[in-house]
Design a protein around this motif. Structure first.
Motif, PDB file in Angstrom:
ATOM      1  N   CYS A 116      38.777  53.039  54.898  1.00 27.64           N
ATOM      2  CA  CYS A 116      39.421  53.673  53.718  1.00 27.64           C
ATOM      3  C   CYS A 116      37.944  54.570  52.118  1.00 27.64           C
ATOM      4  O   CYS A 116      37.472  53.538  52.633  1.00 27.64           O
ATOM      5  CB  CYS A 116      40.290  53.158  52.785  1.00 27.64           C
ATOM      6  SG  CYS A 116      40.791  54.443  51.521  1.00 27.64           S
TER       7      CYS A 116
ATOM      8  N   CYS B 127      38.814  52.876  47.155  1.00 26.40           N
ATOM      9  CA  CYS B 127      38.756  51.808  46.666  1.00 26.40           C
ATOM     10  C   CYS B 127      38.454  50.693  46.991  1.00 26.40           C
ATOM     11  O   CYS B 127      38.387  51.185  49.424  1.00 26.40           O
ATOM     12  CB  CYS B 127      39.342  51.528  46.356  1.00 26.40           C
ATOM     13  SG  CYS B 127      40.805  50.242  46.566  1.00 26.40           S
TER      14      CYS B 127
ATOM     15  N   CYS C 165      49.072  54.776  50.899  1.00 28.82           N
ATOM     16  CA  CYS C 165      48.162  54.883  49.264  1.00 28.82           C
ATOM     17  C   CYS C 165      48.229  55.923  48.801  1.00 28.82           C
ATOM     18  O   CYS C 165      47.448  56.312  49.757  1.00 28.82           O
ATOM     19  CB  CYS C 165      47.292  53.444  49.604  1.00 28.82           C
ATOM     20  SG  CYS C 165      46.396  53.715  48.089  1.00 28.82           S
TER      21      CYS C 165
END
Ligand code: SF4
Length: 771
Positions: A39, A42, A64
């Motif tokens: 990803c 974060c 998300c």
């Protein structure tokens, strides 16, 4: 807008569908999200070889919104060819962060020359030639190298190696603006700056302290973990001056029950003063000692409330800390924390009964002049009950960008760890510079003093992220040449321009890289990203650019001083596998990385998660430290915050859904303070600090913030952030800023860019534009 009472949920799902339409349909977005790449957002970490939307514990689908926002941004069309001719730099300075981001993907190098008002496109060879020529004509210590956590371990390692062999240690990363206080604080107590837990430890905790953060917005998938803790009967204690909607109740999209009915997250919610956490930690420690005196045989499970035996054998400094706790008055603790004694006692009682406690925190803790001290106190609180060095318990800074921890691991720090320094010299037979390396703020200070002639930014937005925007602009404006490697535009490209020349090099996103790359999550888990097909013609791979630059400046090879040793082959370093081989030989703990592209075996860095009471310090013991408590605030305190629609300095959406706000030029303020200051909800105000003033801001009535505190969005409000920094960690204090507020008739205005020139279409459109 109707008030949102739960984070996540259907709104996140609907948002995803809406965004999918913008980038060529749900299938295109689904394929991109499920690709085997870490990803981009974060540091919780998702994806990698498990494919997107899978976390380290194997849960799927971990939907998300934040990760979708980043992916959609990379899938936008290219900046239109006429864009830079249309908008001058002064006009770009009127763009909001959101407008800059939505101007499209960068597809061609551009340069802003002295005296010019516009960036203009240039060829790659021209851009690289200009950069190399400037470096050759500049003393190395008049250059600095800034890295964001967006880039790969390979790009980070290679650029810091090049910078050092070019001759400077002015190598730093964006963690100096976020979690440096965590690294410094933890290292001084337990000998390592990394978190001590794995994701599954958090899930098995029976109490989680979540201090100074809003993961519901910034690390959304952590909410499933917290939901799991609550469902098992565990407790989640949230400490935050703002009651964040998503930390009260979160609708976990991947959990049918929670999606429909929401999941309660906080079992206890505490609202201290901004910056009151250090005093609160001392209050909890003091109460533990009192409970220990009241129940010398321990808690209900027979475990000591204060594990004196552990402290005696595995730590130093307990007698001094105990004496400090003894002498500290409750009046001082209550006044300086802003939390009533009864509430502190209630939380301490919960902690005293716990078997496995995890302490997690974010920038609400680190963004203070006492940030590192607070981290030290959190660690002491954990050590008092032996909550470090046992499974299911520990300390975890919740880090920001997806590979910010990896950057530190592979050597992107002003001072290299001794083991890496020694290995680099002996392995490559080179001599590394030993001059002091500047941290991020020191580089800007040096620039402001006219001592920096060249700045290189591997991603990020140095101007936007820095405190005291007036100072940052001035400092960067004194640097001769500023170079950016970026995927899209940000405010730094308009405001952080050099005096002679500013060059922007367009780069590929992680999932467009031609070769695999690696990233490290905040749980010290190394992921492999496969890369993928580029969405645009024009951008280049980061490691290719760095390799090219090294060849131009240092030559094809740097010879080893040791006979028989191969030279550093800078051209060969354009291949990520070559870089990983070097990393595996030079960075302790990353030995397995050499074969990761063949084995596809992702791994936890050995020794990071501590499940035994032995610490990586010279004597194997932890060190407890004693502090003075900072004074209680006397006036209004500003805290800069991020919204649900942004990540770091990047603003994907103007609205902040969970705080029920539709715009960003606002001051969030409690109704009591609005009345007290004679302000009008929805009216304009002037807010001033020691660093600057902002006019025409809108008064946003917000009863979820503690009275006496106000909040504004970062990075726009950095105008108000003084550049004073925590003396231990050099992390600027982006929170607890003394401000004054007054009604103001002044209007704020933006030049609105023409809609047809921003928010370009689908990748296919873009291929037409630049192909
Ligand atoms: S929680 Fe973080 S790592 Fe996981 S999908 Fe969301 S943004 Fe990505």
């Amino acid at each position: 807008m109707s008030r949102v009472t739960s984070g996540g949920g259907w709104r996140a799902v609907l948002y995803t569908l809406k965004k999918a339409r913008e980038v060529g349909g749900l299938w295109a977005l689904w394929k991109a999200m499920r690709s085997k790449n870490a990803c981009k957002t974060c540091a919780v970490g998702m994806g990698g070889q498990s494919g997107g939307m899978v976390n380290e514990a194997g849960h799927f689908p971990e939907v998300c919104k934040k990760s979708f926002q980043a992916m959609v941004a990379d899938m936008q069309g290219g900046v239109k060819p006429e864009f830079f001719a249309t908008y001058s730099v002064p006009q770009l300075r009127a763009f909001s962060p959101h407008q800059m981001e939505h101007s499209g993907r960068l597809v061609q190098p551009v340069v802003l020359e002295k005296g010019a008002q516009h960036y203009r496109p240039i060829e790659w060879a021209d851009a690289m030639g200009r950069i190399a020529a400037k470096l050759k004509a500049t003393k190395p210590d008049e250059t600095f190298w800034y890295f964001s956590g967006r880039s790969s371990n390979e790009a980070g390692f290679l650029l810091q190696l090049f910078a050092r062999l070019y001759g400077t240690n002015h190598v730093n990363n964006c963690s100096f603006y976020c979690h440096q206080a965590s690294g410094v604080g933890l290292s001084s107590v337990i000998g390592t700056g990394a978190g001590t837990v794995k994701l599954e430890d958090m899930e098995h905790a029976d109490i989680v302290f979540l201090i100074g953060g809003n993961p519901a917005s910034n690390h959304p998938r952590l909410m499933r973990t917290l939901m799991t803790v609550r469902r098992r009967g565990g407790k989640v204690v949230v400490i935050n001056p703002i009651i964040e909607t998503g930390l009260v109740n979160f609708s976990v999209p991947s959990d049918p029950w929670a999606l429909f009915f929401g999941a309660e997250i906080a079992s206890t919610y505490v609202q201290p003063h901004v910056g009151g956490d250090l005093a609160l930690m001392y209050g909890l420690m003091k109460r533990l000692r009192e409970l220990q005196a009241l129940a010398p045989r321990g808690n209900a499970a027979g475990e000591p409330v204060v594990d004196e035996d552990f402290l005696e054998h595995h730590a130093t400094g307990w007698p001094e800390l105990a004496a400090r706790l003894e002498s500290l008055s409750w009046d001082e603790i209550v006044a300086k924390s802003g939390v009533e004694r009864a509430q502190i006692e209630a939380i301490a009682a919960q902690y005293a009964e716990s078997k496995r406690a995890v302490f997690a925190w974010t920038m609400g803790v680190t963004h203070h002049l006492h940030g590192a001290a607070t981290v030290q106190a959190i660690a002491s609180l954990a050590l008092m009950r032996r909550m470090v060095g046992r499974p299911g318990a520990g300390l975890q800074p919740i880090r920001g960008h997806s590979n910010i921890q990896g950057m530190g691991t592979v050597g992107v720090t002003p001072t290299l760890k001794k083991a890496i320094f020694d290995r680099l010299e002996s392995h490559f037979g080179v001599t590394l510079p030993t001059t002091k390396g500047f941290d991020t703020l020191e580089c800007l200070d040096a620039a402001d003093e006219g001592k920096m002639r060249f700045g290189f930014c591997l991603g990020g937005n140095l101007y936007g992220a820095s405190p005291d925007a007036t100072f940052s602009r001035r400092a960067m404006g004194k640097i001769d040449t500023v170079v950016y490697m970026s995927t899209s535009l940000n405010t730094g490209h308009a405001w952080g321009t050099g005096s002679e020349e500013t060059i922007i090099l367009p780069v590929l996103a992680r999932d467009e890289e031609p070769e695999p790359s690696t990233q490290e999550s905040m749980f010290s888990y190394i992921r492999l990203s496969d890369g993928g097909r580029p969405r645009h013609v024009g951008p280049r791979s980061e490691v290719e650019i760095i390799s090219d630059l090294a060849v131009r400046v240092l030559g094809e090879q740097t010879e080893s001083a040791h006979s028989g040793r191969p030279p550093i082959d800078w051209r060969g370093m354009a291949h990520t596998s070559t870089i990983r081989t070097a990393i595996s030989q030079l960075v302790p703990g990353l030995e397995e990385i050499a074969s990761i592209d063949r084995t596809k075996k992702e791994f936890s860095i050995p020794g990071r998660a501590l499940d035994k009471p032995s610490f990586p310090t010279p004597d194997g013991r932890a060190t407890l430290l004693v502090h003075d408590l900072p004074a209680a605030p006397t006036g209004l305190q500003l805290m800069t915050i991020r919204s649900e629609g942004q990540f770091n300095t990047v603003v994907y959406e103007e609205e902040d859904l969970y705080r029920n706000q539709t715009r960003r030029d606002i001051v969030l303020i409690h109704p009591d303070d609005i009345r007290r200051l004679g302000l009008t909800p929805g009216g304009r105000c002037r807010i001033a600090s020691a660093a600057g003033e902002m006019r025409g801001q809108i008064v946003a009535e917000f009863d979820q913030i503690r009275p006496g505190s106000v909040a504004m969005y970062y990075p726009e409000s950095n105008i108000l952030v003084p550049k004073s920094a925590d003396p231990l960690s050099r992390t600027p204090a982006y929170k607890s800023i003394a401000v004054t507020l007054h009604p103001d008739a002044g209007q704020r205005s933006f030049v609105q860019p023409a809609p047809e020139l921003i928010g370009a279409g689908t990748p296919r459109d873009k291929m037409n534009q630049c192909g």
